[in-house]
Scaffold this active site. Sequence first.
Site, PDB file in Angstrom:
ATOM      1  N   ASP A  84      22.059  28.303  -5.414  1.00 11.89           N
ATOM      2  CA  ASP A  84      23.271  27.969  -4.674  1.00 11.89           C
ATOM      3  C   ASP A  84      24.288  29.083  -4.829  1.00 11.89           C
ATOM      4  OD1 ASP A  84      24.896  25.917  -3.238  1.00 11.89           O
ATOM      5  OD2 ASP A  84      26.157  26.143  -5.006  1.00 11.89           O
ATOM      6  N   GLU A 110      20.419  28.133   0.531  1.00 11.91           N
ATOM      7  CA  GLU A 110      21.135  27.527   1.644  1.00 11.91           C
ATOM      8  C   GLU A 110      21.437  28.605   2.666  1.00 11.91           C
ATOM      9  OE1 GLU A 110      24.883  24.487   2.334  1.00 11.91           O
ATOM     10  OE2 GLU A 110      24.735  25.614   0.484  1.00 11.91           O
ATOM     11  N   CYS A 119      24.600  13.129  -4.410  1.00 14.04           N
ATOM     12  CA  CYS A 119      24.323  12.965  -5.837  1.00 14.04           C
ATOM     13  C   CYS A 119      22.847  13.281  -6.081  1.00 14.04           C
ATOM     14  CB  CYS A 119      24.646  11.533  -6.275  1.00 14.04           C
ATOM     15  SG  CYS A 119      24.110  11.173  -7.959  1.00 14.04           S
ATOM     16  N   CYS A 178      20.797  10.064  -7.645  1.00 12.15           N
ATOM     17  CA  CYS A 178      20.427   8.851  -6.910  1.00 12.15           C
ATOM     18  C   CYS A 178      20.434   9.024  -5.400  1.00 12.15           C
ATOM     19  CB  CYS A 178      21.353   7.691  -7.296  1.00 12.15           C
ATOM     20  SG  CYS A 178      23.009   7.859  -6.629  1.00 12.15           S
ATOM     21  N   CYS A 209      25.701   5.755  -9.275  1.00 11.86           N
ATOM     22  CA  CYS A 209      24.898   5.718 -10.501  1.00 11.86           C
ATOM     23  C   CYS A 209      25.666   6.167 -11.738  1.00 11.86           C
ATOM     24  CB  CYS A 209      23.644   6.565 -10.341  1.00 11.86           C
ATOM     25  SG  CYS A 209      24.000   8.324 -10.247  1.00 11.86           S
ATOM     26  N   ASP A 269      28.215  23.030  -8.818  1.00 16.48           N
ATOM     27  CA  ASP A 269      27.260  24.031  -8.342  1.00 16.48           C
ATOM     28  C   ASP A 269      25.819  23.717  -8.736  1.00 16.48           C
ATOM     29  OD1 ASP A 269      29.346  25.388  -7.217  1.00 16.48           O
ATOM     30  OD2 ASP A 269      29.594  26.787  -8.885  1.00 16.48           O
TER      31      ASP A 269
HETATM   32 ZN   LIG Z   1      24.219   8.988  -8.208  1.00 18.53          ZN
END
Ligand SMILES: [Zn+2]
Length: 312
Positions: free
Chosen positions: A96, A180, A233, A236, A255, A262
């Site tokens: 990243d 990316e 996230c 999750c 979660c 980063d």
């Molecule tokens: Zn999460």
Amino acid sequence: MAFRGKRSRFPRFKSKRRSRASAEYTRSAFRYADGRLVLAKMTEPLDIVWSRPLPADVVPSTVTVSRDSAGRWFVSLLCEDTPAPMPVTTKAVGIDAGLMALVALSTGERVTNPRHERRDRERLVRAQRSLARKEKGSKNRAKARVRVARIHARIADRRRDHLHKLTTRLVRENQTLVIEDLTVRNMLKNHKLARAINDVAWRELRTMMEYKTAWYGRELITVDRWFPSTRLCSACGALAETMPLNVREWTGGNCGTTHDRDENAALNLLAAGLAVTAWGTDARPQRESSSRSGRSVLKQEAPPATVGIPSP
Ligand SMILES: [Zn+2]
């Protein structure tokens, strides 16, 4: 490879009428290092426009300089060694373009800018100010201009060297590399971001990774830039509504996992890249950010980011 520069520096050929004149230089008659080629009796490297870069560990055995009938100059390099294949690995990494670091990896590692970069930049600012104060057309102005150019060149050299080491290591250590598809224009819109991220460095880094992965049989996957890598996230797969630039660390509401911004983004990139390879070539994000199919696949069907993340 074509090259340009002052005529007087180039070899003189016996016959000017021949349609294509050429001269051959054996090992002792030239010096080659880091993409710079200096021929015998010349003090400066040739200003070469490379058609493609030479692998880092390859040294040409013969250099041929030629001039075609249109008066254009060419250099061709004969290389006997091909890059040694890199040992097979199953590792994958997400890379990243970090806000604070030069890059953040999905392994949690951060790579910063070269050590001297900040000081070089300060020197550059001072040299530019001094240049602006000099009277136009004066000798001092010419001198100041040379100083600015030298600092520019040193920054570029050090950055390139740093990026070469980094990309060679990343390609050596990993079979699959996911980045990316950031476009420079987009980053420059935001001035804070433009300061933090060296857009030129990122573009160079990407180019190096493109040809090095090709040399060594590695895979580079580009994930569409509309993929919400910073807001997702990685534990999750829940999507945060917004992610202001000043947020360095955040906790997923679903979660409760606390993320470094980063590193979380790098983990998401890796997961998205691995997911699309698992689905086959049809689902692979396109290199061009204008591709609608790549964008929609990642937006709508990207599975929870935990899929496919290899254990460290
Ligand atoms: Zn999460």
